[in-house]
Design an enzyme around this catalytic site. Sequence first.
Site, short mmCIF file in Angstrom:
data_model
loop_
_atom_site.label_atom_id
_atom_site.label_comp_id
_atom_site.label_asym_id
_atom_site.label_seq_id
_atom_site.Cartn_x
_atom_site.Cartn_y
_atom_site.Cartn_z
N GLU A 41 0.89 -1.17 0.00
CA GLU A 41 0.00 0.00 0.00
C GLU A 41 0.92 1.21 0.00
OE1 GLU A 41 -2.87 0.09 3.29
OE2 GLU A 41 -2.62 2.26 3.33
N ARG A 45 0.91 10.15 0.81
CA ARG A 45 1.30 11.20 1.76
C ARG A 45 2.48 11.98 1.23
NH1 ARG A 45 1.30 7.40 7.16
NH2 ARG A 45 -0.61 6.37 6.51
N THR A 69 -3.90 6.04 2.10
CA THR A 69 -4.16 7.44 2.49
C THR A 69 -4.85 8.20 1.36
OG1 THR A 69 -2.00 7.26 3.62
CG2 THR A 69 -3.19 9.30 3.90
N LYS A 129 -10.97 -1.55 6.11
CA LYS A 129 -9.77 -1.38 6.93
C LYS A 129 -10.24 -1.06 8.35
CE LYS A 129 -5.83 1.82 7.35
NZ LYS A 129 -4.76 2.48 6.60
C1 3PG Z 1 -0.70 3.96 8.34
O1 3PG Z 1 -1.64 4.30 7.64
O2 3PG Z 1 0.27 4.65 8.61
C2 3PG Z 1 -0.79 2.60 8.83
O3 3PG Z 1 -1.79 2.53 9.73
C3 3PG Z 1 0.48 2.07 9.37
O4 3PG Z 1 0.44 1.99 10.72
P1 3PG Z 1 1.70 1.43 11.49
O5 3PG Z 1 2.85 2.36 11.15
O6 3PG Z 1 1.32 1.47 12.93
O7 3PG Z 1 1.95 0.02 10.98
#
Ligand code: 3PG
Length: 212
Positions: A41, A45, A69, A129
């Site tokens: 994924e 960002r 995101t 999710k």
């Molecule tokens: C995110 O969107 O940053 C994810 O939730 C990742 O979370 P994590 O860094 O706690 O694995």
Amino acid sequence: MHEVLEQLGKIGIVPVVVLEDAKDALPLAKALCDGGLPCAEITFRTGAAEESIRLLSREYPQMLVGAGTVLTTEQAERATAAGAKFLVSPGTNPQVVKYCVENHLLITPGCANPSDIEQALENGLDVVKFFPAELAGGLAMIQALAAPYVNVKFMPTGGIHPGNAGEYLKYERVLACGGSWMVKGDLIREGAFDKIRQLCREAVQIVKESRG
Ligand code: 3PG
């Protein structure tokens, strides 16, 4: 269930990646594939996300590359045009969800409570999710939510690590876990792709041990 989601479910763990520079995309993909996690994924960002997805989709067509995101319909459109096979959002944005459903784009919206899940169901989605997983109640919360929503499957993300991933994966209503622990920003910046491959291998082992 959508074929892409079925495949993500088989892999079991989806690396959540923040790429600062698209030049890291291909070595990262090699490390993920060699490590046994041929999926990612790529979070929207950073300015490098779109180009990274484009590169990965072209050079690693066998990989399941998605966009994370995704906060706007415009990002959903750009990610899809770049080749994203699935879209993930941290929350449930009705406009984004509607846009994706109407345009046949696969989205797993972030849900953290019953109302979010009912919005997903209203849009014909039954994989969501669960975010931020650990802070939103962890496995116990997923089990509580799973009881009334008998056909929903969850992709917990947020706070998952090698020490707790197995417990989530053992629960049959968890399709896959998302996590960034094997692809942390410093590892990518340092070019520590061997380490990333090793962490992926260990993650694969967790999937095997927890699901038999
Ligand atoms: C995110 O969107 O940053 C994810 O939730 C990742 O979370 P994590 O860094 O706690 O694995």
